[in-house]
Design an enzyme around this catalytic site. Structure first.
Site, mmCIF file in Angstrom:
data_model
loop_
_atom_site.group_PDB
_atom_site.id
_atom_site.type_symbol
_atom_site.label_atom_id
_atom_site.label_comp_id
_atom_site.label_asym_id
_atom_site.label_seq_id
_atom_site.Cartn_x
_atom_site.Cartn_y
_atom_site.Cartn_z
ATOM 1 N N ASP A 75 -7.314 -1.083 -7.681
ATOM 2 C CA ASP A 75 -5.864 -1.289 -7.674
ATOM 3 C C ASP A 75 -5.166 0.059 -7.868
ATOM 4 O OD1 ASP A 75 -3.862 -3.133 -7.529
ATOM 5 O OD2 ASP A 75 -4.176 -3.988 -9.519
ATOM 6 N N LYS B 292 -5.943 -1.392 -3.348
ATOM 7 C CA LYS B 292 -4.898 -2.421 -3.230
ATOM 8 C C LYS B 292 -3.558 -1.803 -3.606
ATOM 9 C CE LYS B 292 -4.359 -5.986 -6.317
ATOM 10 N NZ LYS B 292 -3.003 -5.786 -6.838
ATOM 11 N N GLU C 167 0.668 -13.510 -4.826
ATOM 12 C CA GLU C 167 0.758 -13.907 -6.245
ATOM 13 C C GLU C 167 2.044 -14.670 -6.552
ATOM 14 O OE1 GLU C 167 -0.065 -10.791 -9.068
ATOM 15 O OE2 GLU C 167 0.437 -12.088 -10.770
ATOM 16 N N SER D 183 -4.339 -4.912 -14.195
ATOM 17 C CA SER D 183 -4.164 -5.873 -15.290
ATOM 18 C C SER D 183 -4.968 -5.436 -16.513
ATOM 19 C CB SER D 183 -4.595 -7.268 -14.856
ATOM 20 O OG SER D 183 -5.895 -7.237 -14.296
ATOM 21 N N GLU E 119 0.751 -2.848 -4.010
ATOM 22 C CA GLU E 119 1.744 -3.920 -4.086
ATOM 23 C C GLU E 119 2.939 -3.614 -3.183
ATOM 24 O OE1 GLU E 119 2.953 -4.853 -8.113
ATOM 25 O OE2 GLU E 119 0.880 -5.040 -8.794
HETATM 26 O O1 KIV Z 1 -4.212 -6.342 -11.550
HETATM 27 C C1 KIV Z 1 -4.709 -7.425 -11.226
HETATM 28 O O2 KIV Z 1 -5.615 -7.955 -11.875
HETATM 29 C C2 KIV Z 1 -4.188 -8.061 -10.023
HETATM 30 C C3 KIV Z 1 -4.519 -9.497 -9.826
HETATM 31 C C4 KIV Z 1 -3.584 -10.301 -10.641
HETATM 32 C C5 KIV Z 1 -4.493 -9.883 -8.399
HETATM 33 O O3 KIV Z 1 -3.473 -7.458 -9.275
#
Ligand code: KIV
Length: 262
Positions: free
Chosen positions: A82, A111, A180, A44, A113
């Site tokens: 992420d 993380k 989410e 994000s 998706e």
């Molecule tokens: O990128 C991010 O901040 C996220 C959150 C919305 C969980 O994946």
């Protein structure tokens, strides 16, 4: 609070609610250190800090740079990096990029998706010693393919599909998952369907914990405010008032004062 581990995070399910916040630099990571259970270096940052319309254009080098900074600032926190769009399209690519995160930063986990369709990749990573947190429901990296951000789990059929995603992520060895943008009924059903913690963002109150993007919750991101965001501070107004004050002080020569001068 002390640094959490995968074991302590998993033991919290059904006992206490877990809190996660994003951070992108050492300065803010230090403010959040030991305040939350885990810190997510979310892609994000490509929107709130990079000024882009979505998360898709950030790459692994930038994520590693920001993850290093967060690790420098929050030495007592469980930190998750992420994985950006396109960095886990197949098992080998995913492992190569995850290995870079592990070798070049001190992040505790990564993380990714996706649900059923990404389970084989999660399985490959977890069986090669990478700690993975899943991310199901609304997938921001799918925004262009989906034609927008669409709340999910509004029908029984869709809830069942999401439960299959959650179970696939759990069976693949993820230690927890982010859920989410789903109706709160779906949030509850999915949380009850798996034995690993489900961390919600726009998924209602019944998940095992919550995650928010810090620039949203402290009111710095002004482009739009999703319904699920609670603004704990009006950061943008505070900054604007104070930058105005600074300009006035410079103009009328009240800054610097005697005590601010060598
Ligand atoms: O990128 C991010 O901040 C996220 C959150 C919305 C969980 O994946």
């Amino acid at each position: 609070m002390g640094k959490q581990t995968i074991t302590s995070i998993q033991k919290a399910k059904g006992v206490r609610k877990l809190s996660m916040v994003t951070a992108y630099d050492a300065l803010f990571a230090k403010l959040f250190d030991e305040q939350v259970d885990f810190i997510l270096v979310g892609d994000s940052l490509n929107m709130s800090f990079g000024g882009n319309a979505d998360t898709l254009s950030i790459g692994i080098d930038e994520m590693i740079y920001h993850t290093k900074a967060v690790c420098n600032g929050a030495k007592n926190s469980f930190i998750i990096c992420d994985m950006p769009f396109g960095t886990y399209i197949d098992e080998e690519t995913a492992f190569k990029n995850a290995m870079r995160v592990y070798q070049e930063t001190s992040a505790d986990a990564i993380k990714i998706e996706g649900g059923v369709e990404k389970a084989h990749i999660i399985k490959y990573l977890t069986s090669n010693s990478i700690a993975v947190i899943g991310h199901i429901g609304l997938l921001p990296q799918n925004v262009r393919a989906d034609g927008g951000y669409k709340v999910q789990g509004k029908t029984q059929e869709d809830i069942q599909r999401l439960i299959l995603d959650a179970k696939a992520v759990e069976e693949a060895g993820a230690f927890a998952m982010v859920l989410e943008g789903v109706a709160s009924e779906a949030g509850k059903a999915i949380t009850e369907a798996v034995n690993i913690p489900v961390i919600g963002i726009g998924a209602g109150v019944d998940t095992d914990g919550q995650v928010l993007v810090w620039s949203d919750m402290f009111g710095f991101f002004e482009e739009f405010k999703p319904k699920f965001v609670r603004k704990y501070l009006d950061g943008a107004s505070l900054i604007k008032q104070n930058i105005k004050q600074y300009v006035e002080d410079v103009e009328n020569k009240t800054f610097p004062a005697q005590e601010e001068t060598y």
